[in-house]
Design a protein around this motif. Sequence first.
Motif, PDB file in Angstrom:
ATOM      1  N   ALA A 171       0.814  -1.213   0.000  1.00  0.00           N
ATOM      2  CA  ALA A 171       0.000   0.000   0.000  1.00  0.00           C
ATOM      3  C   ALA A 171       0.844   1.258   0.000  1.00  0.00           C
ATOM      4  N   ASP A 172       2.021   1.215   0.602  1.00  0.00           N
ATOM      5  CA  ASP A 172       2.853   2.415   0.641  1.00  0.00           C
ATOM      6  C   ASP A 172       3.574   2.669  -0.679  1.00  0.00           C
ATOM      7  N   VAL A 173       3.471   1.720  -1.606  1.00  0.00           N
ATOM      8  CA  VAL A 173       4.062   1.867  -2.934  1.00  0.00           C
ATOM      9  C   VAL A 173       3.005   2.268  -3.962  1.00  0.00           C
ATOM     10  N   ARG A 174       1.800   1.770  -3.759  1.00  0.00           N
ATOM     11  CA  ARG A 174       0.735   1.905  -4.742  1.00  0.00           C
ATOM     12  C   ARG A 174      -0.041   3.211  -4.534  1.00  0.00           C
ATOM     13  N   ARG A 175      -0.366   3.884  -5.642  1.00  0.00           N
ATOM     14  CA  ARG A 175      -1.215   5.064  -5.598  1.00  0.00           C
ATOM     15  C   ARG A 175      -2.369   4.869  -6.578  1.00  0.00           C
ATOM     16  N   VAL A 176      -3.564   5.222  -6.140  1.00  0.00           N
ATOM     17  CA  VAL A 176      -4.764   5.005  -6.946  1.00  0.00           C
ATOM     18  C   VAL A 176      -5.408   6.352  -7.288  1.00  0.00           C
ATOM     19  N   TYR A 177      -5.807   6.484  -8.544  1.00  0.00           N
ATOM     20  CA  TYR A 177      -6.546   7.649  -9.017  1.00  0.00           C
ATOM     21  C   TYR A 177      -7.892   7.151  -9.536  1.00  0.00           C
ATOM     22  N   GLU A 178      -8.973   7.775  -9.126  1.00  0.00           N
ATOM     23  CA  GLU A 178     -10.287   7.238  -9.482  1.00  0.00           C
ATOM     24  C   GLU A 178     -11.320   8.343  -9.619  1.00  0.00           C
ATOM     25  N   ARG A 179     -12.218   8.170 -10.579  1.00  0.00           N
ATOM     26  CA  ARG A 179     -13.402   9.005 -10.716  1.00  0.00           C
ATOM     27  C   ARG A 179     -14.593   8.093 -10.976  1.00  0.00           C
ATOM     28  N   VAL A 180     -15.622   8.213 -10.150  1.00  0.00           N
ATOM     29  CA  VAL A 180     -16.843   7.434 -10.324  1.00  0.00           C
ATOM     30  C   VAL A 180     -17.904   8.352 -10.919  1.00  0.00           C
ATOM     31  N   TYR A 181     -18.497   7.928 -12.019  1.00  0.00           N
ATOM     32  CA  TYR A 181     -19.477   8.760 -12.716  1.00  0.00           C
ATOM     33  C   TYR A 181     -20.868   8.558 -12.108  1.00  0.00           C
ATOM     34  N   PRO A 182     -21.706   9.598 -12.176  1.00  0.00           N
ATOM     35  CA  PRO A 182     -23.034   9.515 -11.542  1.00  0.00           C
ATOM     36  C   PRO A 182     -24.074   8.833 -12.414  1.00  0.00           C
ATOM     37  N   PHE A 183     -23.633   7.995 -13.334  1.00  0.00           N
ATOM     38  CA  PHE A 183     -24.562   7.274 -14.203  1.00  0.00           C
ATOM     39  C   PHE A 183     -23.907   5.979 -14.657  1.00  0.00           C
TER      40      PHE A 183
END
Length: 391
Positions: A171-183
């Motif tokens: 977890a200290d190595v991994r970075r997550v980028y995320e966008r959840v759409y409203p549809f």
Amino acid sequence: MLRTQVAIVGGGPAGLLLSHLLHLQGIDSVVLERRSQDYVEQRVRAGVLEQGTVDLLHECGVGERLGREGEEHEGVFVQFDEERLRIPFQELTGRSITVYGQKQVVRDLNERRLADGGRLLHEVDDVAVHDIATDHPSVTFVHEGESQALEADFIAGCDGFHGVCREAIPADVRRVYERVYPFGWLGILAEVAPSTDELIYANNARGFALHSMRSPSISRFYLQCPPDEPIENWPDQQIWDELATRLDSPGWQLRQGPIFDKSVTPMRSFVAEPLRHGRLFLAGDSAHIVPPTGAKGLNLALADVDRLAEALADHYRTGTETGLDEYSAACLQRVWRVQHFSWWMTSLTHRFEGPDQDFDRRLQRSQFDYLRTSRAAATTLAENYVGLPLR
């Protein structure tokens, strides 16, 4: 303990193509897949292949059926309300796309790997990866009721968004980028000849609609809907009525037929960085998800494994680590370009609720007018849709 050079977790299109590309270079692999072969081959997924993907499948010897059955398209329609605009891919870029379902790609790869004596283990449970930061990584699993271990030089995580490989990176190595759409998308398959010779992306005041196809007798449609919409809320005739409304254009008529598949898919953008930790490499949905608007998920996954196979072949041939060291950064450059295009297509074609929705719709109208009047704008859409060169 079993032994191989590359352990591949995931027997979808990315894992199968990687195994095949490695085989062509004389590199041994074992593919572990938790689902049955029949399930994997029947999953309804994307059906649009970029020019580079088509070329790759032909070059590596699995494009015979694709060449016979795939439907080449030299353009796409973008529609705002009832006004329909054609984006001519061939004229603008010299390239095209091909409609050919993911399950056909999987079937072709499965048949080729089995014919070549490939080791494909289906219905595998309790998969776990170990010692990925060492020179002797391994995978443990249960197959046919027996606990087994597979030692390898490298592990390729092609096991999808819900797989185990991404979570194996600390977890200290991994970075997550995320966008959840409203549809989400309500998708259907119907036994009816397509009502169009090219895909239609429609922005209607009631929401987005897409008319695609799978064959001369099977059509594929999508409707924007709430992401948690119960499928029971959409009887067949209501689906056809809504499609007819959102796709309506002067002088055009929607054909209707029996619907034999319905599902609702939430939409998200997701990237996990890096795509490599030690001897573990991520590819495809295990590392990134794109909204389906740009038809990029399958193409992006196959671009990943094409690069990974080349890096592994260079390593085994010459001992170099350069391609392996550059794998994550090189893939991510393409991933973020595709993320941007998929987000842009989504923002152009979907209805966004909220206090700014009227403002957003005026922006969409402006962008549509720009596509209609600017060859440069149309070329940008066409260039990204047909796909950037694999290398």
